[in-house]
Design an enzyme around this catalytic site. Structure first.
Site, short mmCIF file in Angstrom:
data_model
loop_
_atom_site.label_atom_id
_atom_site.label_comp_id
_atom_site.label_asym_id
_atom_site.label_seq_id
_atom_site.Cartn_x
_atom_site.Cartn_y
_atom_site.Cartn_z
NE ARG A 258 -15.71 -28.56 -34.88
CZ ARG A 258 -15.99 -27.58 -34.01
NH1 ARG A 258 -16.89 -27.76 -33.06
NH2 ARG A 258 -15.39 -26.42 -34.10
CD GLU B 239 -14.61 -30.35 -46.82
OE1 GLU B 239 -14.97 -30.91 -45.78
OE2 GLU B 239 -14.01 -29.26 -46.84
CG ASP B 240 -18.54 -29.88 -44.99
OD1 ASP B 240 -17.53 -29.58 -45.67
OD2 ASP B 240 -18.90 -29.22 -44.01
CG ASP C 42 -17.96 -21.85 -50.34
OD1 ASP C 42 -18.87 -21.68 -51.14
OD2 ASP C 42 -17.60 -20.97 -49.52
CE LYS D 73 -22.28 -23.33 -50.34
NZ LYS D 73 -22.21 -22.18 -49.43
CG PHE E 278 -24.41 -20.28 -45.11
CD1 PHE E 278 -23.05 -20.10 -45.36
CD2 PHE E 278 -24.78 -20.87 -43.91
CE1 PHE E 278 -22.09 -20.49 -44.44
CE2 PHE E 278 -23.83 -21.26 -42.97
CZ PHE E 278 -22.48 -21.08 -43.24
CB VAL E 279 -26.60 -25.60 -47.19
CG1 VAL E 279 -27.25 -25.13 -48.48
CG2 VAL E 279 -25.15 -26.03 -47.44
CG ASP F 32 -21.00 -25.25 -38.51
OD1 ASP F 32 -20.34 -25.70 -39.48
OD2 ASP F 32 -20.66 -24.23 -37.88
NE ARG G 141 -20.71 -28.85 -36.22
CZ ARG G 141 -19.86 -28.42 -37.15
NH1 ARG G 141 -19.90 -28.93 -38.35
NH2 ARG G 141 -18.97 -27.48 -36.87
P1 IMP Z 1 -13.73 -23.58 -48.98
O1 IMP Z 1 -12.35 -23.63 -48.43
O2 IMP Z 1 -14.18 -22.19 -49.25
O3 IMP Z 1 -13.95 -24.50 -50.16
O4 IMP Z 1 -14.66 -23.98 -47.81
C1 IMP Z 1 -15.08 -25.24 -47.56
C2 IMP Z 1 -15.62 -25.27 -46.16
O5 IMP Z 1 -16.40 -24.12 -45.85
C3 IMP Z 1 -16.57 -26.45 -46.00
O6 IMP Z 1 -15.87 -27.57 -45.56
C4 IMP Z 1 -17.52 -25.95 -44.96
O7 IMP Z 1 -17.01 -26.25 -43.68
C5 IMP Z 1 -17.53 -24.45 -45.11
N1 IMP Z 1 -18.73 -24.04 -45.85
C6 IMP Z 1 -18.81 -23.66 -47.16
N2 IMP Z 1 -20.06 -23.38 -47.51
C7 IMP Z 1 -20.81 -23.60 -46.40
C8 IMP Z 1 -22.23 -23.51 -46.14
O8 IMP Z 1 -23.06 -23.20 -47.00
N3 IMP Z 1 -22.61 -23.84 -44.88
C9 IMP Z 1 -21.74 -24.20 -43.91
N4 IMP Z 1 -20.43 -24.31 -44.11
C10 IMP Z 1 -19.96 -24.02 -45.34
MG MG Z 2 -15.43 -27.92 -43.50
#
Ligand code: IMP
Ligand code: MG
Length: 183
Positions: free
Chosen positions: A45, A101-102, A105, A133, A154-155, A161, A167
């Site tokens: 989301r 994508e938001d 990470d 990140k 953590f944002v 969210d 959000r």
């Molecule tokens: P990844 O699979 O570890 O790259 O995670 C990506 C997903 O983790 C993003 O689409 C976010 O939904 C969530 N995420 C990563 N960092 C944060 C954060 O700082 N705040 C909130 N959600 C996060």
């Molecule tokens: Mg996500």
């Protein structure tokens, strides 16, 4: 997890986000100029606010579709396992695809989603992530376009969210816990 006490410190203002979204949209428009088959795929989301702003700045014919992948529970750690909770409605074979994508990470989510979508043989597949990140990466993943590289914080806000809250903040802020963490 017990609810911990926290405050949100602004990190990126609504104005700075808007300026960056406009610049990203210009680059994306240039890249896909002449396309008549761009599908913009928002990852639910967290990308819903970003994709809404981004598509309105694109000077291209676009369709919008959504995919929901889950790697996080309600906590702050990636589970490293990616599940598809909601698939696209439309076909993408032979089409230009922009995944929105938001945050990138660990990279697991986009790595998995990219593999899944590439198997459907789109003509082109690019990725636009609002936040990155880089210091948290566990699998190689570079978005074609990134809004802002941020430190390991953590944002929340602008669609993003913490345990489904915040959000609706118009800016991006970092979560700062005000208790001792023992809760
Ligand atoms: P990844 O699979 O570890 O790259 O995670 C990506 C997903 O983790 C993003 O689409 C976010 O939904 C969530 N995420 C990563 N960092 C944060 C954060 O700082 N705040 C909130 N959600 C996060
Ligand atoms: Mg996500």
């Amino acid at each position: 997890m017990t609810q911990r006490a926290y405050v949100i410190d602004q990190m990126i203002s609504a104005k700075a986000i808007a300026a960056r979204v406009e610049a990203l949209a210009r680059d994306i428009t240039t890249h896909f100029k002449g396309t008549d088959k761009l599908v913009v795929v928002g990852l639910l989301r967290g990308s819903f606010v970003f994709i809404a702003d981004l598509v309105r700045e694109l000077d291209l014919p676009v369709e919008v579709d959504f995919l929901e992948a889950s790697s996080y529970g309600d906590g702050m750690q990636s589970s490293r396992e990616v599940r598809i909770l909601k698939d696209l409605r439309g076909e993408i074979a032979g089409r230009d695809v922009l995944v929105v994508e938001d945050i990138v990470d660990t990279g697991f989510t986009l790595h998995h989603v990219k593999k899944l979508l590439e198997a459907r043989e789109p003509a082109r597949l690019e990725i636009c992530a609002l936040l990155d990140k880089p210091s948290r990466r566990e699998v190689p993943m570079t978005a074609t376009w990134t809004g802002f590289a941020i430190p390991d914080e953590f944002v929340v806000g602008y669609g993003i969210d913490f345990a489904q809250r915040n959000r609706n903040l118009p800016f991006i802020g970092k979560v700062r816990f005000t208790d001792d963490g023992a809760a």
